[in-house]
Write a protein that holds these residues in place. Structure first.
Motif, short mmCIF file in Angstrom:
data_model
loop_
_atom_site.label_atom_id
_atom_site.label_comp_id
_atom_site.label_asym_id
_atom_site.label_seq_id
_atom_site.Cartn_x
_atom_site.Cartn_y
_atom_site.Cartn_z
N GLU A 313 42.92 40.26 55.91
CA GLU A 313 44.10 41.08 56.52
C GLU A 313 45.17 41.26 55.61
O GLU A 313 45.72 42.24 55.03
CB GLU A 313 44.66 40.41 57.71
N ALA A 332 38.39 47.35 55.34
CA ALA A 332 38.64 47.15 56.67
C ALA A 332 37.08 47.35 57.78
O ALA A 332 36.78 46.54 58.43
CB ALA A 332 39.63 47.77 57.50
N ARG A 336 34.57 44.35 59.66
CA ARG A 336 34.29 44.27 60.80
C ARG A 336 33.37 43.07 61.62
O ARG A 336 33.66 42.65 62.68
CB ARG A 336 33.86 45.50 61.22
N ILE A 339 35.25 39.57 61.94
CA ILE A 339 36.53 39.75 62.78
C ILE A 339 36.15 39.69 64.29
O ILE A 339 35.54 40.78 64.57
CB ILE A 339 37.61 40.40 62.24
N LYS A 341 36.09 41.32 68.04
CA LYS A 341 36.29 42.70 68.30
C LYS A 341 37.63 42.98 68.77
O LYS A 341 38.20 44.03 68.16
CB LYS A 341 35.22 42.93 69.53
N PHE A 344 39.90 42.93 65.84
CA PHE A 344 39.71 44.12 64.83
C PHE A 344 40.36 45.35 65.42
O PHE A 344 40.69 45.97 64.60
CB PHE A 344 38.18 44.33 64.56
N GLN A 345 40.06 45.68 66.48
CA GLN A 345 40.49 46.85 67.19
C GLN A 345 42.27 47.11 67.20
O GLN A 345 42.59 48.14 66.47
CB GLN A 345 40.17 47.11 68.47
N TYR A 348 42.70 47.41 63.32
CA TYR A 348 42.09 48.67 62.72
C TYR A 348 43.30 49.83 63.30
O TYR A 348 43.49 50.81 62.34
CB TYR A 348 40.93 49.16 63.31
#
Length: 373
Positions: A313, A332, A336, A339, A341, A344-345, A348
């Motif tokens: 990050e 990023a 994926r 990290i 889920k 990550f979402q 992102y």
């Protein structure tokens, strides 16, 4: 363009290992969890416990506590160490013989089980035997043009296969039944079960040290001609573009999404996602670079250091701060798999928003519109 992907942190100072004995050199290292093992040129093994400390400011340091050291009784260097944690055994190569010792007290196993006639060896990280309390060991034999496969148990060893190679092998990595070999003039993939081999590309081992490294299931990283780090699968194809190293790379390691390489002056960091060189760290007199369960360790003859990765990050935010939007997005997406889920979402979405504003401020309205969408 540089990214701060790693920080170099000292782990074992020279004094802890050798005091004032300047003739002692580090020959090999092995790290398993917090256990760090060092083999020296005067036939000793040292065992340290490594503790990672994080200050309130987020600075990472390592404290190495010496547990014990053991003399192997020969006038030869300890050339390789490999831990088999499931067996609580350390495999030690010294004077062409692999000895099994206890990981905790460094005492040889009472049965005296050993493998003789080994030039170098490696473990099969994708074993085929299905035996839980056994490691599969592949050796380059002192017999010319010969590779041998062994099953190593807690207190005994058993030869499984002997394979002959078209030229003298000088480096090997194993995945399942596949051997990736550096021969005298070329790299090959050899299936030791079927005997089928496949040429990869030419390479002159007389001019340079070959590098053969398993980096994942059925995939290897090799030092190719022209200073290229080449990726090859067991099918003999490359699914990734090569990275451009210097001509005299000594060692390579993987810390996803980066490939780290060591030459006689620098540690270089390349991204596997876009093949770009991201960081260069001056490092003189380095002769070992290895990764252990995601921990990248480098060593000179006198000291051991750890390459500590900065949080992804933080790397992504640094790229955005330098308006390197495309690189930030590539990193990023590549990160994926490292990290969770949901996390990550959220990250992102925020990244797309920030990237959109950067493009908008640069009057790149179409690109910004796509990102905002």
């Amino acid at each position: 363009m540089s990214v701060k992907a790693f920080k170099l942190v000292s782990a074992v100072e020279r004094e802890m290992l050798m005091g004032d004995k300047s003739y002692i050199n580090i020959e090999c290292i092995e790290c398993c969890g917090k256990n760090l093992y060092i083999g020296t040129n005067d036939c000793f093994i040292y065992h340290f416990l490594l503790d990672e400390k994080v200050s309130t400011a987020g600075k990472i340091t390592f404290v190495a506590t010496k547990q014990l050291h053991k003399y192997l009784g020969l006038k030869k260097p300890v050339s390789e160490l490999k831990a088999a944690s499931a067996l609580t055994r350390l495999l030690v190569l010294c004077d062409n013989t692999i000895t099994l010792v206890n990981m905790m007290n460094l005492e040889p196993v009472p049965t005296g089980a050993r493998i003789k006639g080994a030039v170098t060896f490696t473990l099969n990280e994708n074993p085929v035997s299905g035996e839980p309390f056994c490691v599969e060991v592949c050796i380059i034999s002192v017999k010319r043009r010969t590779i041998q496969m062994f099953m190593v148990f807690e207190d005994r060893v058993q030869i499984v296969k002997e394979v002959f190679t078209p030229e003298q092998p000088c480096a090997v990595a194993v995945d399942g039944y596949y051997l990736c070999l550096a021969l005298t003039t070329q790299y090959i993939i050899l299936n030791y079960s079927t005997g089928v081999s496949q040429d990869l590309f030419p390479y002159c081992s007389d001019e340079k040290r070959p590098i053969v490294k398993r980096i994942g299931r059925q995939e290897f990283l090799l030092a190719g001609p022209g200073g290229l780090g080449m990726f090859a699968t067991v099918d003999g194809i490359s699914q990734r573009a090569p990275v451009h190293w210097s001509e005299n790379v000594i060692g390579a390691a993987l810390c996803f999404p980066y490939v780290v390489a060591l030459d006689d002056e620098f540690i270089t960091v390349h991204s596997m996602l876009d093949q770009q060189q991201k960081q260069t760290l001056p490092f003189k007199e380095g002769h070992i670079l290895q990764d252990f369960e995601g921990k990248v360790i480098v060593a000179t003859n006198k000291g051991v250091y750890i390459l500590v990765p900065l949080p992804l990050e933080k790397q992504i935010q640094d790229l955005l701060a330098s308006h390197r939007v495309e690189e930030a997005l590539v990193l990023a997406k590549g990160a994926r798999r490292n990290i969770p889920k949901e996390k990550f979402q959220v990250m992102y979405k925020r990244l797309l928003q920030q990237a959109g504003f950067i493009q908008f401020a640069q009057l790149q309205f179409l690109e910004a519109k796509e990102l905002f969408r």
